[in-house]
Design a protein around this motif. Structure first.
Motif, PDB file in Angstrom:
ATOM      1  N   TRP A  86     -39.646  -9.305   0.566  1.00 38.29           N
ATOM      2  CA  TRP A  86     -38.597  -9.553  -0.374  1.00 38.29           C
ATOM      3  C   TRP A  86     -37.596  -8.522  -0.767  1.00 38.29           C
ATOM      4  CZ3 TRP A  86     -42.273 -12.283  -4.331  1.00 38.29           C
ATOM      5  CH2 TRP A  86     -42.466 -13.781  -3.884  1.00 38.29           C
ATOM      6  N   GLY A  87     -38.040  -7.117  -0.304  1.00 40.85           N
ATOM      7  CA  GLY A  87     -37.154  -6.020  -0.788  1.00 40.85           C
ATOM      8  C   GLY A  87     -37.410  -5.606  -2.342  1.00 40.85           C
ATOM      9  N   ALA A  88     -38.379  -6.216  -2.646  1.00 37.36           N
ATOM     10  CA  ALA A  88     -38.836  -6.178  -4.161  1.00 37.36           C
ATOM     11  C   ALA A  88     -39.445  -4.869  -4.690  1.00 37.36           C
ATOM     12  CB  ALA A  88     -39.378  -7.358  -4.759  1.00 37.36           C
ATOM     13  N   PRO A  89     -39.273  -4.239  -5.840  1.00 37.36           N
ATOM     14  CA  PRO A  89     -40.013  -3.237  -6.214  1.00 37.36           C
ATOM     15  C   PRO A  89     -41.486  -3.543  -6.780  1.00 37.36           C
ATOM     16  CG  PRO A  89     -38.266  -3.759  -7.888  1.00 37.36           C
ATOM     17  CD  PRO A  89     -38.069  -4.549  -6.650  1.00 37.36           C
ATOM     18  N   VAL A  90     -42.203  -2.814  -6.949  1.00 33.58           N
ATOM     19  CA  VAL A  90     -43.646  -3.361  -7.951  1.00 33.58           C
ATOM     20  C   VAL A  90     -44.013  -2.372  -9.038  1.00 33.58           C
ATOM     21  CG1 VAL A  90     -44.515  -3.974  -5.911  1.00 33.58           C
ATOM     22  CG2 VAL A  90     -45.027  -1.737  -6.391  1.00 33.58           C
ATOM     23  N   LEU A  91     -44.487  -2.950 -10.162  1.00 29.31           N
ATOM     24  CA  LEU A  91     -44.798  -2.036 -11.335  1.00 29.31           C
ATOM     25  C   LEU A  91     -46.234  -1.696 -10.932  1.00 29.31           C
ATOM     26  CD1 LEU A  91     -44.220  -0.868 -14.038  1.00 29.31           C
ATOM     27  CD2 LEU A  91     -44.882  -2.989 -14.974  1.00 29.31           C
TER      28      LEU A  91
END
Length: 670
Positions: free
Chosen positions: A610-615
């Motif tokens: 997704w091209g999403a960041p993670v915490l």
């Protein structure tokens, strides 16, 4: 392309939605045109405070890297390689939802994005300040640098080519308009003016091909028109003053009256806006330079070395002195030399190797132009000489000069123009609706020292000789016999169009009424035969230009690649942003938890897709935002490559990842 043009291309519902935003309505409540709010520095400064941090960051990058140049998703991806792709998509969607960035779709589905030109001007000031560290308030000195000998020679050559008297673009166009008023301008089968008119009209211009050589203009009939005439005709057609009516170019009289009534300051403002709208440089660094130069006041000089230093500070131009020198040459060739040819600014190479620039005329400065228009102006502009020459001072309004040009021959065109009254020119004016007695009234109203008696008596004598014999155009209506002629003459509607009977079976009909006559005869059952010399065409436009004009397009091709593309107003849905979101456990993006190594690997791979960041908690550290780049599985060894978003990557074993969840920008509750 500007915001007004984009809003006009939108479906009405979408346009109303954008113009109904609170920040737009707030600007409109303070008396501002709603569409102007998109480019207003003050309004955009307030809007900036409401943007999400990623939206502001992305908008600033677009301003710096792309300016008002259309850019592709691939180009944006390259510039944001260190960002999380989902953050970029979300920020771009947010900017589009506010109407700040427009999207266009090519025929094969690819997209282009655009920050409109007025948006670039406004956001440039918001992000970087109003000008070159105050240069718009009177500064100008900079640290000069030496241009290479080759580039310096080119600049010297360009300067010498353009070092000639300029009469100014409004006057250039005025002379073409007077020529069009006094001559028929038929077009060839290809749609071009005939060679004799091309030569005569080109000779009236105060600029030539060498002045516009660096623009790279492409236009219709390039094998017939020199680039100078093509540019001038382009201005006239985009203003709607000159348009094609079937097989000729004609003046649009109502628009012409409005144009002549406007003073030179307003005309210059309109012309400069046209030039910037359709000839705005393609390169972002040149666009930023143009926007900065527009903020200079008349007479304020700036060195291009200072301009390049400012562009370097803004990160819109990178490189040292060598790149600055090349930039200056490009700016001169593509922008400064044409504007110099139009009489708007002056640029000059200095002995130090630098280049200085200053405006000669206010452009893009409505308030200053309005103040000049309110200033008291004299009413006497003419000097009528006993030898029938009429000298016209520079402050003479174009409306007055137009009337002089209709009744006198042009001798010399300069800031002080000279015309000569002749019998032929005065009678030509009478043919166009200005009788000799009105010529005398015109001269007496505006002559600074009156009209010499010899001139007055001679013009009066010319008027007494004029009109004693009249030539008029008529058409012959021929009937088969006297009985038919009598029947036609008794018809109540046809009879009113008959001027005179000739012999037993012929009538004279006004030439301009033949279309009406043909229709009446046909309706009355006489079935008229069309003579070989009569063509059933619509009548030519009347003296007030009532005929429909074509769309206001010029003959110079626009370089704007998006103007003919379909505007894309649909925003991506959550499913499009995060495809397959329903097929994964919702806990992955709702809660931070610790997982088995294999599950952590799946979560990271889903975030990458997704091209999403993670915490995530990495190696016992506090939870922080990371951008996952790669998830590698080699046997029992599972490693993750993470980025901190600033270009720094680190590789950690999957087992060292503590609590983790996927962040989904743009979705509430994630």
């Amino acid at each position: 392309m500007n915001y007004a043009q984009i809003l006009d291309k939108m479906p009405p519902a979408v346009s109303r939605q954008l113009l109904g935003q609170e920040w737009i309505k707030s600007a409109a409540a303070h008396g501002m045109e709603a569409r102007e709010a998109f480019g207003n520095e003050e309004v955009l400064g307030k809007l900036r405070a409401t943007l999400q941090s990623d939206e502001e960051k992305l908008l600033r990058l677009i301003v710096v890297r792309f300016g008002s140049r259309p850019f592709t998703p691939a180009e944006l991806e390259k510039e944001t390689a260190d960002w999380a792709a989902a953050l970029v998509k979300t920020a771009l969607t947010g900017l589009r939802s506010r109407g700040l960035i427009a999207a266009f779709r090519k025929s094969w589905g690819d997209r282009l994005f655009l920050l409109p030109q007025d948006g670039l001007r406004g956001w440039q000031a918001v992000f970087f300040g109003p000008g070159c560290n105050g240069v718009g308030r009177g500064g100008g000195a900079g640290s000069p640098w030496n241009i290479g000998s080759g580039d310096n020679a080119k600049l010297r050559q360009l300067y010498e080519q353009g070092d000639k008297p300029r009469q100014g673009l409004p006057l250039d166009l005025f002379l073409l308009l007077t020529y069009a008023d006094q001559h028929e301008l038929p077009l060839t089968q290809r749609g071009a003016l005939h060679k004799r008119h091309v030569q005569r009209m080109t000779a009236l211009l105060g600029f030539d091909e060498t002045d516009l050589a660096g623009c790279g203009l492409q236009f219709a009939h390039a094998d017939t028109y020199p680039v100078s005439l093509a540019a001038a005709l382009d201005f006239l057609q985009r203003l709607g003053l000159l348009y094609r009516s079937r097989d000729r170019l004609v003046l649009h009289k109502p628009r012409l009256r409005d144009w002549l009534t406007a003073d030179e300051a307003l005309q210059t403002d309109m012309l400069y806006r046209l030039w910037t709208e359709h000839r705005f440089p393609e390169e972002a660094d040149l666009q930023h330079a143009v926007c900065l130069l527009d903020k200079l006041t008349v007479g304020t000089k700036i060195r291009l070395s200072r301009l390049t230093a400012e562009l370097n500070r803004r990160e819109t131009l990178t490189g040292g002195e060598e790149e600055g020198a090349r930039f200056s040459l490009r700016l001169v060739q593509k922008w400064l030399q044409p504007l110099r040819a139009f009489g708007w600014l002056e640029w000059e190479p200095e002995d130090s190797g630098d280049v200085s620039v200053s405006w000669l005329y206010p452009v893009w400065c409505e308030q200053r132009a309005n103040e000049e228009r309110k200033a008291a102006k004299p009413s006497a502009f003419l000097y009528v000489q006993p030898d029938f020459e009429v000298m016209i001072s520079p402050e003479c309004p174009f409306k007055v000069r137009w009337e002089i040009a209709r009744v006198a021959e042009l001798v010399k065109s300069d800031r002080m123009a000279v015309y000569r009254l002749t019998k032929e020119s005065v009678q030509r004016g009478a043919d166009h609706g200005t009788p000799p007695e009105q010529v005398l009234e015109l001269l007496e109203s505006h002559a600074r020292h009156g009209v010499p008696e010899t001139v007055r008596l001679t013009i009066t004598a010319w008027g007494e000789q004029y009109g004693r014999v009249v030539l008029g155009g008529v058409t012959l209506l021929r009937c088969a016999d006297a009985q038919l002629a009598e029947q036609i003459s008794r018809h109540p509607k046809i009879g009113r169009l008959l001027l005179e009977k000739i012999g037993d079976a012929d009538f004279i009909v006004p030439a301009g009424k033949m279309t009406d006559m043909m229709k009446l005869l046909d309706a009355a059952g006489f079935s008229p035969r069309q003579a070989s010399d009569y063509q059933a065409e619509e009548e030519a436009p009347g003296p007030d230009g009532e005929a429909e004009t074509e769309t206001l397009k010029g003959i110079v091709y626009d370089q704007d690649p998006v103007q003919y593309l379909e505007l894309d107003t649909r925003l991506p849905s959550a499913e499009e942003m995060y495809p397959g979101m329903r097929d994964i456990p919702a806990v992955w993006y709702r809660d931070s938890r610790g997982y088995h190594v294999s599950t952590t690997l799946k979560i990271v791979r889903q975030a990458i897709s997704w091209g999403a960041p993670v915490l995530a908690e990495v190696e016992g550290s506090a939870a922080a935002v990371w951008i996952p780049r790669r998830a590698v599985e080699r046997g029992d060894e599972l490693t993750l490559e993470l980025s901190d978003g600033a270009g720094r990557n680190r590789t950690v074993p999957a087992g060292r990842i503590g609590r983790i969840r996927i962040l989904l920008p743009g979705l509430s509750g994630t």
